[in-house]
Write an enzyme that holds these catalytic residues in place. Structure first.
Site, PDB file in Angstrom:
ATOM      1  N   ASP A 232      -7.273  17.774 -15.164  1.00  0.00           N
ATOM      2  CA  ASP A 232      -7.259  17.039 -15.627  1.00  0.00           C
ATOM      3  C   ASP A 232      -7.069  17.009 -16.778  1.00  0.00           C
ATOM      4  O   ASP A 232      -7.239  17.436 -18.116  1.00  0.00           O
ATOM      5  CB  ASP A 232      -8.818  16.965 -15.148  1.00  0.00           C
ATOM      6  CG  ASP A 232      -9.413  15.422 -16.254  1.00  0.00           C
ATOM      7  OD1 ASP A 232      -8.200  14.645 -16.540  1.00  0.00           O
ATOM      8  OD2 ASP A 232     -10.670  15.097 -15.388  1.00  0.00           O
TER       9      ASP A 232
ATOM     10  N   TYR B  25     -16.113  16.020 -16.868  1.00  0.00           N
ATOM     11  CA  TYR B  25     -16.799  14.416 -16.505  1.00  0.00           C
ATOM     12  C   TYR B  25     -18.052  14.414 -15.308  1.00  0.00           C
ATOM     13  O   TYR B  25     -17.280  15.181 -14.273  1.00  0.00           O
ATOM     14  CB  TYR B  25     -15.666  13.847 -16.582  1.00  0.00           C
ATOM     15  CG  TYR B  25     -16.034  12.360 -15.924  1.00  0.00           C
ATOM     16  CD1 TYR B  25     -16.470  11.714 -16.660  1.00  0.00           C
ATOM     17  CD2 TYR B  25     -15.569  12.183 -14.269  1.00  0.00           C
ATOM     18  CE1 TYR B  25     -17.354  10.177 -16.072  1.00  0.00           C
ATOM     19  CE2 TYR B  25     -15.998  10.528 -14.573  1.00  0.00           C
ATOM     20  CZ  TYR B  25     -16.205  10.144 -14.983  1.00  0.00           C
ATOM     21  OH  TYR B  25     -17.258   8.609 -14.571  1.00  0.00           O
TER      22      TYR B  25
ATOM     23  N   LYS C 125      -7.759   5.459 -19.139  1.00  0.00           N
ATOM     24  CA  LYS C 125      -8.181   6.325 -20.776  1.00  0.00           C
ATOM     25  C   LYS C 125      -6.920   5.984 -21.608  1.00  0.00           C
ATOM     26  O   LYS C 125      -6.271   5.059 -22.108  1.00  0.00           O
ATOM     27  CB  LYS C 125      -8.692   7.598 -20.814  1.00  0.00           C
ATOM     28  CG  LYS C 125      -9.925   7.447 -19.857  1.00  0.00           C
ATOM     29  CD  LYS C 125     -10.986   6.383 -20.357  1.00  0.00           C
ATOM     30  CE  LYS C 125     -12.408   6.791 -18.720  1.00  0.00           C
ATOM     31  NZ  LYS C 125     -12.259   7.402 -18.111  1.00  0.00           N
TER      32      LYS C 125
ATOM     33  N   ARG D  98       0.670  -1.015   0.145  1.00  0.00           N
ATOM     34  CA  ARG D  98       0.320  -0.305  -0.354  1.00  0.00           C
ATOM     35  C   ARG D  98       0.775   1.572   0.102  1.00  0.00           C
ATOM     36  O   ARG D  98       1.311   2.212  -0.504  1.00  0.00           O
ATOM     37  CB  ARG D  98      -0.733   0.040   1.377  1.00  0.00           C
ATOM     38  CG  ARG D  98      -2.289   1.616   1.582  1.00  0.00           C
ATOM     39  CD  ARG D  98      -2.992   1.083   2.297  1.00  0.00           C
ATOM     40  NE  ARG D  98      -2.966   0.565   3.714  1.00  0.00           N
ATOM     41  CZ  ARG D  98      -2.403   0.691   4.309  1.00  0.00           C
ATOM     42  NH1 ARG D  98      -1.680   2.151   4.668  1.00  0.00           N
ATOM     43  NH2 ARG D  98      -1.951  -0.267   5.719  1.00  0.00           N
TER      44      ARG D  98
HETATM   45  N1  PLP Z   1     -11.441  12.336 -16.063  1.00  0.00           N
HETATM   46  C1  PLP Z   1     -12.118  12.386 -16.876  1.00  0.00           C
HETATM   47  C2  PLP Z   1     -12.079  13.541 -18.107  1.00  0.00           C
HETATM   48  C3  PLP Z   1     -13.109  11.313 -17.174  1.00  0.00           C
HETATM   49  O1  PLP Z   1     -13.506  11.162 -18.671  1.00  0.00           O
HETATM   50  C4  PLP Z   1     -12.864  10.042 -16.175  1.00  0.00           C
HETATM   51  C5  PLP Z   1     -13.646   8.818 -16.503  1.00  0.00           C
HETATM   52  O2  PLP Z   1     -14.085   8.971 -17.317  1.00  0.00           O
HETATM   53  C6  PLP Z   1     -12.724  10.504 -15.044  1.00  0.00           C
HETATM   54  C7  PLP Z   1     -11.475  11.808 -14.967  1.00  0.00           C
HETATM   55  C8  PLP Z   1     -12.657   9.202 -14.488  1.00  0.00           C
HETATM   56  O3  PLP Z   1     -11.701   8.762 -13.814  1.00  0.00           O
HETATM   57  P1  PLP Z   1     -12.108   6.929 -13.472  1.00  0.00           P
HETATM   58  O4  PLP Z   1     -13.170   6.397 -14.000  1.00  0.00           O
HETATM   59  O5  PLP Z   1      -9.989   6.240 -13.916  1.00  0.00           O
HETATM   60  O6  PLP Z   1     -11.803   6.918 -11.884  1.00  0.00           O
END
Ligand code: PLP
Length: 381
Positions: free
Chosen positions: A177, A104, A202, A51
């Site tokens: 992000d 998101y 992604k 961890r």
């Molecule tokens: N940020 C963006 C732009 C996303 O599209 C996503 C998920 O689709 C996330 C964060 C969250 O990521 P995770 O699904 O790996 O928790």
């Protein structure tokens, strides 16, 4: 690695020296929970319990830090786990944050439905409008400006340099992000951001086979503070997940070049299609953020959204009629995906200022033969 190694070299080699014991050219999967100590506190290489740290995860983190030109990176079990740990580190109850009017859905849910309950308030601002951001920053003390660029799902572009300047003048941190762009197309830390978050699920992972997240920062002290929270709350990726992500990263540049080329052709086709009323792709000169995207991105990414004539019913029908574009959530894998944001990825923003249009369809354009992809969309439309 030397400081002048290029992106593709770093993606394949940073943090991934051949194993000193065996010469294995790929970092081994250290599928282990605990490490033998040579006497109490006698750690070999600093590892005690997975961890806290694991060598496969360390390799991934060193690679991510190199790709974003950050000081340190931390890997997480998911993108949302990374966001949560960062926010718990840099915010306290009573703080106020600025969040985008397009993001998101899960990120919005974290702010509006989880962290709000712990005393973190937010204002929703269009991050592509620097004037509006400055106005909000002048109105009250703000701890964090949170930006996505390009945004999910409307592909809005925010000027990272401008946001960093505005945030810092107001004493706030800028978090970007960078999931849609990936570090190959855009490096927010270089443009002045304080922290970069990724859903490595992604483009970084790139093969729709692993969930993961990451945080990359410029300030070593901030990294240490988030690491403390991560170790205290436990949202870490397993060794095999870290290894899969690292394996995906090796081909990131080659994949992204192809994603971008295919997406541009798909966007151009959609822009001329009679059943399509609006196309969202920053590579199109008609996109309001095109110039800013050109300045801060290497190319325009693999995501394309569009609105259809005939509203919700037609949008839903199109999503069910494709042969190669698989109907599913997520994005950034080698295979093309299609989805209906209002009821899928963005269902959690219904009724909020982030609600998405009912006639919107989102594509994650993969790296298949582009003629096949275009034929598929044409027959579905
Ligand atoms: N940020 C963006 C732009 C996303 O599209 C996503 C998920 O689709 C996330 C964060 C969250 O990521 P995770 O699904 O790996 O928790």
């Amino acid at each position: 690695m030397t400081s002048h190694d290029g992106f593709e070299t770093l993606a394949i080699h940073a943090g991934q020296e051949p194993d000193p014991l065996t010469g294995a050219v790929v970092p081994p999967i250290y599928q282990v929970s605990t490490f033998k100590q040579d006497g109490v506190g006698g750690l070999r290489g600093g590892y005690e319990y997975s961890r806290s740290a694991n060598p496969t995860r360390t390799a991934l983190e060193q690679c991510l830090a190199a790709l974003e030109e950050g000081t340190a990176a931390l890997a997480f079990a998911s993108g949302l786990a990374a966001e949560d740990a960062l926010l718990r580190t840099i915010c306290s109850p009573g703080d106020h944050v600025l969040i985008p009017d397009d993001a998101y859905g899960g990120t919005y849910r974290l702010f509006a439905r989880v962290l709000a309950g712990w005393g973190l308030s937010h204002s929703v601002v269009p991050m592509s409008d620097l004037g509006a951001v400055r106005e909000q920053l002048a109105a009250r003390p703000v701890t964090v400006v949170w930006a996505e660029t390009p945004t999910n799902p409307l592909l809005n572009i925010a000027d990272i340099r401008g946001l960093a300047r505005a945030a810092h003048e107001a004493g706030a941190l800028l978090v970007v992000d960078n999931t849609f762009a990936s570090p190959y197309l855009q490096q927010p830390l270089v443009l002045g951001a304080d922290a970069v978050v990724h859903s490595t699920t992604k483009y970084l992972g790139g093969h729709s086979d692993v969930i993961g997240g990451a945080l990359v920062v410029a300030d070593a002290d901030l990294a240490e503070r988030v690491d403390y929270v991560r170790n205290s709350t436990g949202g870490v990726p397993g060794p095999f997940d870290a290894w899969l992500t690292l394996r995906g990263i090796k081909t990131l540049a080659a994949r992204m070049d192809r994603h971008c080329r295919n997406a541009m052709r798909v966007a151009q086709m959609l822009a001329e299609h009679p059943a399509v009323t609006e196309v969202f792709y920053p590579g199109l000169p008609s996109h309001p953020g095109h110039k800013t995207a050109q300045e801060q991105m290497r190319a325009f990414g693999g995501m394309v959204s569009f609105r259809v004539l005939g509203g919700e019913e037609v949008a839903v029908r199109v999503c069910g009629r494709t042969r190669l574009f698989t109907l599913g959530e997520s994005l950034g894998g080698v295979e093309s995906l299609i989805e209906y944001p209002a009821r899928m990825t963005h269902a959690s923003v219904a009724g909020s200022p982030l609600e998405v249009p009912a006639d919107l369809v989102r594509l994650s354009v993969g790296i298949e033969d582009c003629d096949d992809l275009i034929d598929d969309l044409r027959q579905a439309l």
